[in-house]
Design an enzyme around this catalytic site. Structure first.
Site, PDB file in Angstrom:
ATOM      1  N   TRP A  92      38.601  10.929  88.547  1.00 17.44           N
ATOM      2  CA  TRP A  92      39.792  10.070  88.504  1.00 17.44           C
ATOM      3  C   TRP A  92      39.788   9.040  89.630  1.00 17.44           C
ATOM      4  O   TRP A  92      39.523   9.366  90.789  1.00 17.44           O
ATOM      5  CB  TRP A  92      41.058  10.888  88.624  1.00 17.44           C
ATOM      6  CG  TRP A  92      41.372  11.938  87.602  1.00 17.44           C
ATOM      7  CD1 TRP A  92      42.311  12.921  87.746  1.00 17.44           C
ATOM      8  CD2 TRP A  92      40.837  12.116  86.278  1.00 17.44           C
ATOM      9  NE1 TRP A  92      42.371  13.694  86.612  1.00 17.44           N
ATOM     10  CE2 TRP A  92      41.472  13.217  85.691  1.00 17.44           C
ATOM     11  CE3 TRP A  92      39.866  11.440  85.533  1.00 17.44           C
ATOM     12  CZ2 TRP A  92      41.190  13.679  84.402  1.00 17.44           C
ATOM     13  CZ3 TRP A  92      39.560  11.892  84.253  1.00 17.44           C
ATOM     14  CH2 TRP A  92      40.216  12.979  83.692  1.00 17.44           C
ATOM     15  N   ASN A 208      42.188   8.300  80.565  1.00 15.99           N
ATOM     16  CA  ASN A 208      41.790   9.639  80.149  1.00 15.99           C
ATOM     17  C   ASN A 208      42.586  10.046  78.923  1.00 15.99           C
ATOM     18  O   ASN A 208      43.797  10.236  78.975  1.00 15.99           O
ATOM     19  CB  ASN A 208      42.043  10.648  81.271  1.00 15.99           C
ATOM     20  CG  ASN A 208      41.788  12.073  80.822  1.00 15.99           C
ATOM     21  OD1 ASN A 208      40.747  12.383  80.266  1.00 15.99           O
ATOM     22  ND2 ASN A 208      42.777  12.948  81.030  1.00 15.99           N
ATOM     23  N   GLU A 209      41.904  10.135  77.787  1.00 16.95           N
ATOM     24  CA  GLU A 209      42.439  10.619  76.522  1.00 16.95           C
ATOM     25  C   GLU A 209      43.703   9.893  76.063  1.00 16.95           C
ATOM     26  O   GLU A 209      44.777  10.500  75.937  1.00 16.95           O
ATOM     27  CB  GLU A 209      42.699  12.137  76.595  1.00 16.95           C
ATOM     28  CG  GLU A 209      41.440  12.939  76.855  1.00 16.95           C
ATOM     29  CD  GLU A 209      41.618  14.441  76.718  1.00 16.95           C
ATOM     30  OE1 GLU A 209      40.610  15.142  76.624  1.00 16.95           O
ATOM     31  OE2 GLU A 209      42.788  14.905  76.694  1.00 16.95           O
ATOM     32  N   TYR A 286      37.591  20.270  72.256  1.00 17.33           N
ATOM     33  CA  TYR A 286      38.246  21.519  72.687  1.00 17.33           C
ATOM     34  C   TYR A 286      38.774  22.220  71.448  1.00 17.33           C
ATOM     35  O   TYR A 286      39.955  22.157  71.123  1.00 17.33           O
ATOM     36  CB  TYR A 286      39.360  21.224  73.676  1.00 17.33           C
ATOM     37  CG  TYR A 286      38.841  20.722  74.987  1.00 17.33           C
ATOM     38  CD1 TYR A 286      38.192  21.580  75.871  1.00 17.33           C
ATOM     39  CD2 TYR A 286      38.960  19.382  75.343  1.00 17.33           C
ATOM     40  CE1 TYR A 286      37.694  21.127  77.084  1.00 17.33           C
ATOM     41  CE2 TYR A 286      38.466  18.919  76.543  1.00 17.33           C
ATOM     42  CZ  TYR A 286      37.837  19.788  77.412  1.00 17.33           C
ATOM     43  OH  TYR A 286      37.331  19.336  78.605  1.00 17.33           O
ATOM     44  N   GLU A 326      33.658  15.368  77.482  1.00 19.71           N
ATOM     45  CA  GLU A 326      34.314  16.600  77.936  1.00 19.71           C
ATOM     46  C   GLU A 326      34.016  17.719  76.941  1.00 19.71           C
ATOM     47  O   GLU A 326      34.161  17.546  75.735  1.00 19.71           O
ATOM     48  CB  GLU A 326      35.839  16.447  78.033  1.00 19.71           C
ATOM     49  CG  GLU A 326      36.346  15.644  79.199  1.00 19.71           C
ATOM     50  CD  GLU A 326      37.864  15.786  79.369  1.00 19.71           C
ATOM     51  OE1 GLU A 326      38.408  16.849  79.000  1.00 19.71           O
ATOM     52  OE2 GLU A 326      38.493  14.832  79.854  1.00 19.71           O
TER      53      GLU A 326
END
Length: 440
Positions: A92, A208-209, A286, A326
């Site tokens: 980050w 991020n996402e 995920y 990820e």
């Protein structure tokens, strides 16, 4: 399953053997590679040669390095990662409001936190690790879109209805642009190099996402991506740029929505990655969260479809490199043990290797996540301390060497060509992906 189990064991043994017989990367040699990572068609190149990598996530680096007494943890992780020949780290470059914030309020920064990021970049340079730096979070952790919306409300700005206004409201977009400019033009106090001139940074990440509940078509996020990608490139044409997407399909190709895990997040993998300023595509995975309650077999089958579909789209439609940015195996999952994680990682790693070999496009993967010893507060279930997990460390090192060896074996003009037969059995579940949970 007996055949699959033997295939997994054989692949795991091969990676461990590669790790043993190949010397750990020479940091000094790596530091001589001062060029910027580029793209050539659907593949990465570094100093004119094909670049395939194995990498990791450590989101916490700047946050920890803001305290000089804790910086040894950053050094420890980079040292261990380098010893395992990991070459790319995603982290980050944001911390908006809250504890130890980088951006205290819009345009107001804590220099101590910024010097923490300076240290992270200088230390990565020392250990020959390239960085992917993300500009903002979709979630409330470390501020994110919600903090931007709250800042605008606090300033008396009208018509801020939700954090989804982040993508469309001119004030929130200006806050974001100001932060991007602050990061990109920052001059590192430890190296004297402006971030936008530092080849230690492989790429910038827009968010991020990104997700948007107000527009499931993906059009709101897509418009924002176009605007912000152009803005970043106006400041910095040297670095690669990616979005930070998980890979969900949207309205531009409705037939592909069936690949999604049964729900929408307001993004469009195809249309947003076709934005010309975006240099490569990313996906996350995920499956125990996305397919909660479904069988291990169902989750494994989904994982295969997810990776295969995006690999094919990156080759045929986007014509850009793809990174699995990820993935992980949570120690909090029922029935977890070290072998379960190692087996899961070997499945993913072999898939990544297969796709990379079967015609390029797949550039590498980034496991979630590496931490240093004594960082229990940061253990989200996925944390890996390489020094405490020799089998996992051997597997990771083996994959690093396998990807590097593959890059060295492939002539750049031929990278990306395939005979169409998936020479390593990609698409036929060669990894025995049937009885293992996936997740974060």
């Amino acid at each position: 399953m007996a055949y699959f189990s033997r295939a997994i064991c054989s692949f795991f043994a091969l990676l461990c053997l590669l790790a043993i017989v190949t010397e750990a990367r020479n940091i000094e040699t790596t530091n001589n590679k001062v060029g910027f990572v580029r793209t050539r068609g659907a593949h990465f190149v570094l100093d004119g040669s094909p670049f395939l990598f194995n990498g990791f996530n450590s989101y916490w680096l700047m946050h920890v390095a803001a305290d000089p007494t804790q910086r040894y943890k950053v050094s420890e992780v980079f040292k261990e990662a380098s010893a395992a020949s990991l070459s790319v780290c995603r982290t980050w470059a944001f911390s908006d409001g809250g504890d130890a914030a980088l951006q205290i309020s819009p345009g107001v920064y804590d220099e101590r936190a910024f010097q923490g990021l300076d240290f992270v970049i200088s230390e990565a340079r020392k250990y020959g690790i390239l960085l992917i730096l993300s500009f903002v979070n979709n979630y409330k952790d470390f501020g994110g879109r919600n903090q931007y919306a709250q800042w605008a409300r606090n300033a008396g700005i009208q018509n801020i209805n939700s954090e989804d206004d982040f993508y469309t409201h001119p004030v929130l977009k200006e806050y974001y642009k100001n932060h991007v400019k602050k990061i990109v033009t920052r001059v590192n106090t430890m190296t004297g190099i402006a971030y936008r001139d530092d080849s230690t940074i492989m790429a910038w990440e827009l968010m991020n996402e990104p997700r948007c509940n107000a527009d499931y078509s993906g059009k709101a996020v897509n418009g924002w991506v176009q605007e912000m990608a152009s803005f970043v490139k106006s400041l910095d044409k040297k670095h690669l740029l990616e979005i930070g997407m998980e890979g969900f399909y949207g309205d531009s190709m409705p037939e592909k929505k069936q690949v999604n895990p049964g729900f929408q997040v307001g993004t469009d993998f195809i249309s947003s990655h076709l934005v010309k300023e975006i240099d490569f595509a990313t996906i996350h995975a995920y499956t125990d969260q996305w397919l909660s309650g479904q069988s291990d077999d169902a989750q494994a089958a989904f994982m295969q479809r997810w990776m295969t579909s995006h690999w094919q789209d990156s080759r045929a439609i986007l014509k850009k490199p793809l990174v699995l940015a990820e993935f992980g195996k949570s120690s909090k999952d029922p029935g977890f043990n070290q072998n379960v994680r190692d087996t899961f990682m070997s499945l993913v790693y072999r898939n990544v290797y297969n796709f990379a070999k079967a015609g390029g496009t797949m550039g590498g993967s980034l496991v979630w996540q590496l931490v240093a010893e004594g960082m229990d507060d940061y253990d989200d279930g996925y944390s890996i301390v390489l020094a405490q997990n020799p089998s996992t460390a051997g597997l990771i090192s083996g994959q690093s060497h396998a990807m590097t060896t593959l890059a060295n074996l492939v002539n750049s003009p031929n990278l990306g060509k395939s005979n169409g037969h998936h020479p390593l059995g990609v698409g036929h579940h060669p990894l025995g992906m049937g009885h293992h949970r996936f997740g974060r």
